[in-house]
Design a protein around this motif. Structure first.
Motif, PDB file in Angstrom:
ATOM      1  N   SER A   1      40.891  37.673  46.483  1.00  0.00           N
ATOM      2  CA  SER A   1      40.865  38.417  45.231  1.00  0.00           C
ATOM      3  C   SER A   1      41.591  39.738  45.433  1.00  0.00           C
ATOM      4  O   SER A   1      41.830  40.156  46.561  1.00  0.00           O
ATOM      5  N   GLU A   2      41.946  40.325  44.316  1.00  0.00           N
ATOM      6  CA  GLU A   2      42.591  41.640  44.294  1.00  0.00           C
ATOM      7  C   GLU A   2      43.814  41.701  45.200  1.00  0.00           C
ATOM      8  O   GLU A   2      43.822  42.478  46.150  1.00  0.00           O
ATOM      9  N   PRO A   3      44.827  40.925  44.974  1.00  0.00           N
ATOM     10  CA  PRO A   3      45.030  40.028  43.845  1.00  0.00           C
ATOM     11  C   PRO A   3      44.573  38.605  44.156  1.00  0.00           C
ATOM     12  O   PRO A   3      44.505  38.194  45.308  1.00  0.00           O
ATOM     13  N   ALA A   4      44.291  37.854  43.105  1.00  0.00           N
ATOM     14  CA  ALA A   4      43.896  36.448  43.225  1.00  0.00           C
ATOM     15  C   ALA A   4      45.158  35.602  43.290  1.00  0.00           C
ATOM     16  O   ALA A   4      45.515  34.905  42.348  1.00  0.00           O
TER      17      ALA A   4
ATOM     18  N   ASP B   1      48.439  32.273  36.472  1.00  0.00           N
ATOM     19  CA  ASP B   1      47.338  32.016  35.545  1.00  0.00           C
ATOM     20  C   ASP B   1      46.244  31.131  36.150  1.00  0.00           C
ATOM     21  O   ASP B   1      45.440  30.542  35.438  1.00  0.00           O
ATOM     22  N   TYR B   2      46.195  31.076  37.453  1.00  0.00           N
ATOM     23  CA  TYR B   2      45.234  30.244  38.177  1.00  0.00           C
ATOM     24  C   TYR B   2      43.790  30.498  37.729  1.00  0.00           C
ATOM     25  O   TYR B   2      43.050  29.565  37.448  1.00  0.00           O
ATOM     26  N   VAL B   3      43.393  31.751  37.661  1.00  0.00           N
ATOM     27  CA  VAL B   3      42.000  32.085  37.328  1.00  0.00           C
ATOM     28  C   VAL B   3      41.630  31.572  35.943  1.00  0.00           C
ATOM     29  O   VAL B   3      40.554  31.009  35.744  1.00  0.00           O
ATOM     30  N   SER B   4      42.527  31.717  34.998  1.00  0.00           N
ATOM     31  CA  SER B   4      42.209  31.286  33.631  1.00  0.00           C
ATOM     32  C   SER B   4      42.282  29.768  33.452  1.00  0.00           C
ATOM     33  O   SER B   4      41.638  29.226  32.564  1.00  0.00           O
ATOM     34  N   ARG B   5      43.025  29.065  34.298  1.00  0.00           N
ATOM     35  CA  ARG B   5      43.195  27.618  34.157  1.00  0.00           C
ATOM     36  C   ARG B   5      42.264  26.777  35.021  1.00  0.00           C
ATOM     37  O   ARG B   5      42.087  25.585  34.771  1.00  0.00           O
ATOM     38  N   ARG B   6      41.665  27.354  36.038  1.00  0.00           N
ATOM     39  CA  ARG B   6      40.944  26.539  37.022  1.00  0.00           C
ATOM     40  C   ARG B   6      39.659  25.893  36.509  1.00  0.00           C
ATOM     41  O   ARG B   6      39.220  24.877  37.054  1.00  0.00           O
TER      42      ARG B   6
END
Length: 95
Positions: A45-48, A13-18
């Motif tokens: 990215s892709e995947p992050a 969940d790195y992208v949503s929490r950063r």
């Protein structure tokens, strides 16, 4: 001076929490860049799932200190990190 790669393995969940920690993380990175230690940095990215930060320093301790003080590490966005010496073959500027 030697090159080191700092590899961050990030939480799912790195992208949503950063966002909550991004400015503090970037300020740490900007300060290292101003000192000439941090050369390049960015997330895959892709995947992050990872990020790569390239340092040029006398020894790995500078890079290890950066990681230990990074809010992304402290807040669990980075689940694992590693520092690897990097032997640059092409592109190294004489220092």
């Amino acid at each position: 001076m030697r090159y080191f790669a700092l590899i961050y393995h990030v939480a799912e969940d790195y992208v949503s929490r950063r966002a909550a920690f991004r400015e503090e993380h970037l300020e740490l990175a900007r300060a290292a860049h101003r000192r000439g230690e941090l050369i390049l940095a960015g997330a895959f990215s892709e995947p992050a799932d990872r990020a790569l930060l390239v340092f040029r320093t006398p020894d790995a301790s500078v890079v290890e200190d950066f990681a230990r003080n990074d809010v992304y590490v402290k807040q669990g966005l980075v689940t694992r990190w590693e520092v690897r010496p990097w032997n640059v073959v092409i592109g190294d500027e004489p220092g």
